[in-house]
Design a protein around this motif. Structure first.
Motif, PDB file in Angstrom:
ATOM      1  N   ILE A 247       2.031   7.829  -7.639  1.00 21.04           N
ATOM      2  CA  ILE A 247       2.105   6.428  -8.071  1.00 21.04           C
ATOM      3  C   ILE A 247       0.798   6.087  -8.780  1.00 21.04           C
ATOM      4  O   ILE A 247      -0.115   6.910  -8.824  1.00 21.04           O
ATOM      5  CB  ILE A 247       2.335   5.462  -6.872  1.00 21.04           C
ATOM      6  N   GLY A 248       0.704   4.878  -9.306  1.00 20.86           N
ATOM      7  CA  GLY A 248      -0.490   4.496 -10.054  1.00 20.86           C
ATOM      8  C   GLY A 248      -1.546   3.850  -9.172  1.00 20.86           C
ATOM      9  O   GLY A 248      -1.334   3.617  -7.984  1.00 20.86           O
ATOM     10  N   ARG A 249      -2.682   3.559  -9.795  1.00 18.40           N
ATOM     11  CA  ARG A 249      -3.803   3.007  -9.043  1.00 18.40           C
ATOM     12  C   ARG A 249      -3.546   1.606  -8.499  1.00 18.40           C
ATOM     13  O   ARG A 249      -3.908   1.300  -7.365  1.00 18.40           O
ATOM     14  CB  ARG A 249      -5.032   2.929  -9.942  1.00 18.40           C
ATOM     15  N   SER A 250      -2.927   0.750  -9.319  1.00 19.31           N
ATOM     16  CA  SER A 250      -2.660  -0.613  -8.854  1.00 19.31           C
ATOM     17  C   SER A 250      -1.774  -0.573  -7.626  1.00 19.31           C
ATOM     18  O   SER A 250      -1.961  -1.326  -6.678  1.00 19.31           O
ATOM     19  CB  SER A 250      -1.942  -1.432  -9.928  1.00 19.31           C
ATOM     20  N   GLU A 251      -0.786   0.330  -7.675  1.00 19.46           N
ATOM     21  CA  GLU A 251       0.146   0.424  -6.541  1.00 19.46           C
ATOM     22  C   GLU A 251      -0.561   0.886  -5.282  1.00 19.46           C
ATOM     23  O   GLU A 251      -0.258   0.419  -4.187  1.00 19.46           O
ATOM     24  CB  GLU A 251       1.283   1.385  -6.892  1.00 19.46           C
ATOM     25  N   VAL A 252      -1.510   1.820  -5.442  1.00 21.01           N
ATOM     26  CA  VAL A 252      -2.258   2.275  -4.276  1.00 21.01           C
ATOM     27  C   VAL A 252      -3.097   1.127  -3.726  1.00 21.01           C
ATOM     28  O   VAL A 252      -3.124   0.880  -2.511  1.00 21.01           O
ATOM     29  CB  VAL A 252      -3.129   3.506  -4.610  1.00 21.01           C
ATOM     30  N   ALA A 253      -3.742   0.379  -4.608  1.00 22.85           N
ATOM     31  CA  ALA A 253      -4.557  -0.758  -4.163  1.00 22.85           C
ATOM     32  C   ALA A 253      -3.686  -1.746  -3.380  1.00 22.85           C
ATOM     33  O   ALA A 253      -4.081  -2.239  -2.316  1.00 22.85           O
ATOM     34  CB  ALA A 253      -5.208  -1.443  -5.358  1.00 22.85           C
ATOM     35  N   VAL A 254      -2.494  -2.011  -3.902  1.00 22.33           N
ATOM     36  CA  VAL A 254      -1.590  -2.951  -3.226  1.00 22.33           C
ATOM     37  C   VAL A 254      -1.109  -2.381  -1.890  1.00 22.33           C
ATOM     38  O   VAL A 254      -1.008  -3.094  -0.898  1.00 22.33           O
ATOM     39  CB  VAL A 254      -0.413  -3.328  -4.166  1.00 22.33           C
ATOM     40  N   LEU A 255      -0.867  -1.084  -1.860  1.00 19.05           N
ATOM     41  CA  LEU A 255      -0.480  -0.448  -0.590  1.00 19.05           C
ATOM     42  C   LEU A 255      -1.600  -0.557   0.443  1.00 19.05           C
ATOM     43  O   LEU A 255      -1.341  -0.821   1.621  1.00 19.05           O
ATOM     44  CB  LEU A 255      -0.161   1.030  -0.811  1.00 19.05           C
ATOM     45  N   TRP A 256      -2.821  -0.351   0.009  1.00 17.19           N
ATOM     46  CA  TRP A 256      -3.955  -0.498   0.928  1.00 17.19           C
ATOM     47  C   TRP A 256      -3.945  -1.914   1.536  1.00 17.19           C
ATOM     48  O   TRP A 256      -4.241  -2.099   2.706  1.00 17.19           O
ATOM     49  CB  TRP A 256      -5.292  -0.308   0.210  1.00 17.19           C
ATOM     50  N   ALA A 257      -3.589  -2.889   0.708  1.00 13.92           N
ATOM     51  CA  ALA A 257      -3.656  -4.280   1.152  1.00 13.92           C
ATOM     52  C   ALA A 257      -2.425  -4.720   1.930  1.00 13.92           C
ATOM     53  O   ALA A 257      -2.531  -5.498   2.881  1.00 13.92           O
ATOM     54  CB  ALA A 257      -3.858  -5.195  -0.055  1.00 13.92           C
ATOM     55  N   THR A 258      -1.251  -4.235   1.535  1.00 17.29           N
ATOM     56  CA  THR A 258      -0.012  -4.794   2.104  1.00 17.29           C
ATOM     57  C   THR A 258       0.835  -3.785   2.875  1.00 17.29           C
ATOM     58  O   THR A 258       1.740  -4.174   3.605  1.00 17.29           O
ATOM     59  CB  THR A 258       0.885  -5.370   0.988  1.00 17.29           C
ATOM     60  N   ASP A 259       0.599  -2.504   2.645  1.00 15.50           N
ATOM     61  CA  ASP A 259       1.355  -1.439   3.305  1.00 15.50           C
ATOM     62  C   ASP A 259       2.828  -1.419   2.877  1.00 15.50           C
ATOM     63  O   ASP A 259       3.675  -0.918   3.600  1.00 15.50           O
ATOM     64  CB  ASP A 259       1.255  -1.597   4.834  1.00 15.50           C
ATOM     65  N   GLU A 260       3.117  -1.955   1.701  1.00 17.66           N
ATOM     66  CA  GLU A 260       4.516  -2.031   1.261  1.00 17.66           C
ATOM     67  C   GLU A 260       4.664  -1.661  -0.207  1.00 17.66           C
ATOM     68  O   GLU A 260       3.816  -2.019  -1.022  1.00 17.66           O
ATOM     69  CB  GLU A 260       4.999  -3.469   1.417  1.00 17.66           C
ATOM     70  N   ILE A 261       5.765  -0.980  -0.517  1.00 20.66           N
ATOM     71  CA  ILE A 261       6.037  -0.629  -1.913  1.00 20.66           C
ATOM     72  C   ILE A 261       7.553  -0.512  -2.100  1.00 20.66           C
ATOM     73  O   ILE A 261       8.274  -0.204  -1.148  1.00 20.66           O
ATOM     74  CB  ILE A 261       5.340   0.707  -2.275  1.00 20.66           C
ATOM     75  N   TRP A 262       7.994  -0.748  -3.338  1.00 23.32           N
ATOM     76  CA  TRP A 262       9.427  -0.502  -3.593  1.00 23.32           C
ATOM     77  C   TRP A 262       9.595   0.869  -4.218  1.00 23.32           C
ATOM     78  O   TRP A 262       8.766   1.314  -5.004  1.00 23.32           O
ATOM     79  CB  TRP A 262      10.055  -1.592  -4.479  1.00 23.32           C
TER      80      TRP A 262
END
Ligand code: SF4
Lengths: 168, 417
Positions: B136-151
């Motif tokens: 996945i991309g960097r933004s998605e990893v950053a968001v995962l670090w923060a929210t623990d959720e992805i589609w």
């Protein structure tokens, strides 16, 4: 509707030629990234591309590395949208997450020419070319929200702020 | 109706039955990042979140430019180490461990049923051990670090049925190059690739990793091998957690099934500048090059170094060549050291570099000049990937690279075995 000039490329434009690996960990400023956009494919691009220009390419655009700068550098070079026959999976996600619109359409790619001026209407899903108006299917709402917010980071930030406000 | 591996695994994570095409919201078991963590930290900080949601899920491995080759890289590493300390991230591997994918697997994070997402396209490799893993991309990893959720969209599956016995001098790398050459660089875009058949079953784990790793070059979202005794014994003493196997059901629905018989396969070579520009070694014979690379996350394991040493034993690297050997990890390095493999390679004239990505991404340690040609065991030969945009990269198996290193031109390794 904003007009833009078409930069046209072939199939399998990969992330290494969009944003070379040698810069991936040394350049962190998006404006500096834009200077190197498409450097290894078309050195003219970063010198001559104007805000609003549009990249049109063949299939599998953005294949290769997951580096998000491939999308970031194009967005900061002012690219209005990338239109391709198909997109590599990770690039597709990265583009949306960077607020860079992507349009998938074989028909449009086949009918527009290098250097031509075209205009895109995202809400209607239409493109005005010299040969006439062509349509494309707009992105699903779930992703268009991210695009409208300017990318995944601002989108999530706003979402989290709302959540915190509600909790108070 | 039966389900595919990907449908079953993403269904488990989503807590509902899912089919290809469905979009699910999930929390991964582990989230990988490497030197790019510095850039991810920058994005994470923009989110206005102080603490990483689940610090135990982060796996951060420094491997891309190690040791730092410039002040900028040194600063990145420093930023990452600081973040790791502040956020109390325990799964941190500093520069002495090796390439992220190899290190992640060796340390037992990748086991059957795990969902692992990583800020690197070759995260697909861990399907060799029964994990669902995708880049996945960097933004998605950053968001995962923060929210623990992805589609994630549940992918359709492309099954590659590989039958037959590998001929002498032909390896896993040749199989996957052949497949990519035939099917094209986007044949599995958005899809899962399942490797099956007798030949797949008989492969070592190291060889299975080669195939899954290069599924990225088919555009795959994830790749997968059915787990078996080989998987279980490889994971013994490595797996972090207890695990249960997870395989595609009988009668699962595949989008397409491809058949390959490898009994009479020749060694293969990918020509510049795309991985699907593949020809048999007989058509590449005699092509001269300046630098050889044996290593990377594709082919830097003991199995690969052993084959190279077998060919180079008692021989000398061609005087006009530079040959770089880069073990994929410290663990593989140590094994090769203890078995005398590295001694053989150094005696032959190879330069052994520290475990890491080396020149694979064109950032340091042996980048190539304009007009130069490299022959590498890596997974990508895109224009400019290893240095100058006016250079050329050919890809082949460790055996082909080793034999070619003796002759100074691309050579059929079967002449040396
Ligand atoms: S060895 Fe090469 S392909 Fe593998 S992770 Fe490092 S840079 Fe990427």
């Amino acid at each position: 509707m904003k007009k833009g000039k078409v930069w046209k490329y072939g199939d399998n434009v990969n992330t290494d030629v969009i944003f070379p690996g040698k810069y991936t960990y040394s350049i962190l400023d998006p404006k500096e990234m834009a200077v190197h956009a498409l450097e290894d494919l078309d050195p003219e691009f970063s010198q001559k591309a104007m805000p609003g220009d549009i990249i049109v390419a063949g299939k599998n655009f953005g294949c290769g590395s997951s580096r998000e700068q491939a999308a970031t550098c194009l967005r900061y070079a002012g690219i209005q949208a990338v239109i391709a026959k198909s997109f590599a999976r990770i690039f597709f996600r990265n583009a949306i997450n960077q607020g860079l619109p992507v349009i998938q359409s074989e028909e449009i790619v086949e009918s527009v020419e290098k250097g031509e001026e075209i205009a895109i209407d995202f809400s209607k899903g239409q493109i005005k070319t010299q040969k006439g108006i062509l349509s494309f299917s707009p992105l699903p709402e779930s992703v268009s929200g991210i695009l409208e917010a300017g990318g995944l980071i601002p989108y999530t930030k706003a979402k989290l702020e709302k959540k915190r406000a509600r909790a108070k | 109706m039966g389900k595919t591996f990907s449908e079953k695994l993403l269904g488990l994570k989503a807590g509902q039955k899912v089919s290809a095409g469905d979009v699910v919201t999930v929390s991964p078991d582990y989230i990988l990042s490497h030197d790019n963590s510095a850039a991810i930290i920058k994005e994470f900080e923009k989110l206005g979140v102080e603490k990483v949601f689940s610090p135990g899920k982060l796996v951060i491995i420094l491997d891309h430019v190690v040791p730092a080759s410039s002040e900028k890289y040194a600063q990145n590493h420093k930023t990452i180490r600081k973040f790791v300390a502040e956020q109390k991230i325990t799964n941190f591997f500093d520069i002495h461990h090796g390439i992220c994918h190899q290190v992640l697997m060796e340390n037992g994070f990748a086991t059957p049923r795990k969902l692992i997402l990583g800020a690197d396209s070759h995260t697909v490799s861990y399907g060799a051990l029964g994990a669902f893993s995708a880049g996945i991309g960097r933004s998605e990893v950053a968001v995962l670090w923060a929210t623990d959720e992805i589609w994630l969209r549940v992918p359709e599956t492309l099954k590659v049925q590989i039958e037959g016995k590998l001929p002498r001098g032909v390896y896993a790398k040749d199989i996957i190059l052949k497949i990519i050459g035939e099917e094209g660089a986007d044949c599995a875009n958005y899809k899962a690739v399942e490797f099956s058949g007798d030949a797949a079953k008989n492969m070592s784990i190291a060889s299975r990793i080669v195939l899954c790793n290069m599924a990225a070059e088919m555009g795959a979202k994830n790749a997968y091998f059915a787990q078996d005794d080989a998987t279980i014994s490889w994971l013994k003493n490595r797996a972090k957690d207890e695990f249960e196997l997870i395989c595609s059901d009988e009668g699962a629905k595949y989008e397409m099934v491809l058949h390959y018989d490898i009994s009479s396969l020749e060694p293969q070579v990918a020509f510049p500048h795309t991985v699907d520009n593949v020809k048999p070694v007989s058509q590449a014979k005699g092509i001269k090059f300046h630098q050889a690379v044996i290593g990377t996350c594709t082919n830097g394991r003991l199995e690969d170094l052993v084959v190279a040493a077998q060919i180079l034993k008692g021989k000398k690297v061609h005087p006009k060549l530079r040959v770089l050997v880069i073990p994929a990890s410290r663990a593989e390095y140590l094994l090769a050291l203890k078995e005398g493999v590295l001694e053989t390679l150094v005696e032959a004239g190879c330069v052994v570099l520290n475990p890491g990505c080396g020149p694979c991404l064109g950032a340091h340690q042996g980048v190539i000049a304009p007009g130069e040609v490299a022959l590498s065991t890596a997974n990508r030969n895109f224009q400019g990937r290893m240095g100058s945009r006016d250079s050329f990269i050919y890809l082949a198996s460790p055996a082909t690279v080793a034999a070619s290193a003796i002759e100074g031109q691309i050579t059929d390794p079967r002449e040396y075995l």
